[in-house]
Design a protein around this motif. Sequence first.
Motif, mmCIF file in Angstrom:
data_model
loop_
_atom_site.group_PDB
_atom_site.id
_atom_site.type_symbol
_atom_site.label_atom_id
_atom_site.label_comp_id
_atom_site.label_asym_id
_atom_site.label_seq_id
_atom_site.Cartn_x
_atom_site.Cartn_y
_atom_site.Cartn_z
ATOM 1 N N TYR A 64 6.351 -0.639 7.542
ATOM 2 C CA TYR A 64 6.080 0.577 6.788
ATOM 3 C C TYR A 64 7.295 1.484 6.797
ATOM 4 O O TYR A 64 8.178 1.371 7.648
ATOM 5 N N LYS A 65 7.303 2.340 5.809
ATOM 6 C CA LYS A 65 8.373 3.324 5.672
ATOM 7 C C LYS A 65 7.718 4.660 5.370
ATOM 8 O O LYS A 65 6.827 4.744 4.508
ATOM 9 N N MET A 124 0.832 -1.202 0.000
ATOM 10 C CA MET A 124 0.000 0.000 0.000
ATOM 11 C C MET A 124 0.871 1.258 0.000
ATOM 12 O O MET A 124 1.837 1.324 0.745
ATOM 13 N N LEU A 125 0.506 2.231 -0.804
ATOM 14 C CA LEU A 125 1.061 3.569 -0.724
ATOM 15 C C LEU A 125 -0.119 4.440 -0.321
ATOM 16 O O LEU A 125 -1.056 4.618 -1.106
ATOM 17 N N GLU A 126 -0.101 4.918 0.906
ATOM 18 C CA GLU A 126 -1.274 5.629 1.428
ATOM 19 C C GLU A 126 -0.850 6.854 2.240
ATOM 20 O O GLU A 126 0.191 6.845 2.894
ATOM 21 N N HIS A 127 -1.694 7.869 2.175
ATOM 22 C CA HIS A 127 -1.496 9.008 3.079
ATOM 23 C C HIS A 127 -2.449 8.829 4.252
ATOM 24 O O HIS A 127 -3.509 8.206 4.115
ATOM 25 N N VAL A 181 7.366 7.987 3.591
ATOM 26 C CA VAL A 181 7.792 8.506 2.301
ATOM 27 C C VAL A 181 7.833 10.023 2.335
ATOM 28 O O VAL A 181 8.729 10.648 1.783
ATOM 29 N N TRP A 182 6.834 10.607 2.971
ATOM 30 C CA TRP A 182 6.787 12.060 3.130
ATOM 31 C C TRP A 182 6.325 12.351 4.553
ATOM 32 O O TRP A 182 5.184 12.042 4.903
ATOM 33 N N SER A 183 7.255 12.892 5.344
ATOM 34 C CA SER A 183 7.009 13.119 6.769
ATOM 35 C C SER A 183 6.475 11.806 7.352
ATOM 36 O O SER A 183 6.962 10.742 7.027
ATOM 37 N N ASP A 184 5.480 11.894 8.207
ATOM 38 C CA ASP A 184 4.848 10.654 8.692
ATOM 39 C C ASP A 184 3.428 10.543 8.151
ATOM 40 O O ASP A 184 2.625 9.783 8.651
ATOM 41 N N VAL A 185 3.164 11.282 7.072
ATOM 42 C CA VAL A 185 1.833 11.333 6.486
ATOM 43 C C VAL A 185 1.676 10.328 5.332
ATOM 44 O O VAL A 185 0.672 9.639 5.252
ATOM 45 N N VAL A 186 2.666 10.237 4.467
ATOM 46 C CA VAL A 186 2.611 9.299 3.349
ATOM 47 C C VAL A 186 3.543 8.136 3.668
ATOM 48 O O VAL A 186 4.713 8.334 3.973
ATOM 49 N N LYS A 187 2.994 6.931 3.605
ATOM 50 C CA LYS A 187 3.745 5.729 3.954
ATOM 51 C C LYS A 187 3.603 4.674 2.864
ATOM 52 O O LYS A 187 2.562 4.586 2.215
ATOM 53 N N ILE A 188 4.648 3.875 2.720
ATOM 54 C CA ILE A 188 4.531 2.644 1.942
ATOM 55 C C ILE A 188 4.471 1.527 2.973
ATOM 56 O O ILE A 188 5.284 1.462 3.885
ATOM 57 N N ILE A 189 3.449 0.710 2.849
ATOM 58 C CA ILE A 189 3.159 -0.333 3.836
ATOM 59 C C ILE A 189 3.257 -1.687 3.143
ATOM 60 O O ILE A 189 2.716 -1.878 2.047
#
Length: 176
Positions: free
Chosen positions: A159-160, A109-112, A162-170
């Motif tokens: 998860y990592k 998942m790539l999610e904000h 990607v942008w701050s702690d708002v956008v993550k790759i899970i």
Amino acid sequence: MIGEKNYSKNRRKKILEVGVGTGKNLEFYSTDKEVTGIDFSEKMLEKAKNKSKDKDHVTLMEMDAENMTFEDNTFDTVVTSCVFCSVPDPVKGLKEIRRVCKNGGKVIMLEHMRSNKPVVRKIMDRINFIPLHIWGANINRQTLKNLQEAGFNKEDTTYKNVWSDVVKIIGIRNKK
């Protein structure tokens, strides 16, 4: 069973993209995979169909993430990109993903989502009504928490940011 290993090695991996939208990700799937893309928007799917005309390994279907018609344990991998901000009942949609993903399969998942930083979190909560009413996206979803409520194991989830702690790759290894 005799031949079972050969069958599983030669079988095309089945991938489900939930919320395929206009098909922006379709070019990244190799032809040795069997890709199914679903979206609830007929207009978005029309654009995706134009992008997948020459892709025999891609099937596109109009379907709701909360009520998938696939059998249990159908897909080896399930992919989402910025989808769970707009699914009305995200836990129900995530339960459906868990159901259709094979035991031992992957969910990517790539999610904000809502920030854990107190000031940013408060701002996101206060202004959420704006993007919600303009384009139907909740900017303050607690997706990691929702994954656990849907039955995914915390220890099988990575998860990592990607942008701050708002956008993550899970990444999730689906264990049932």
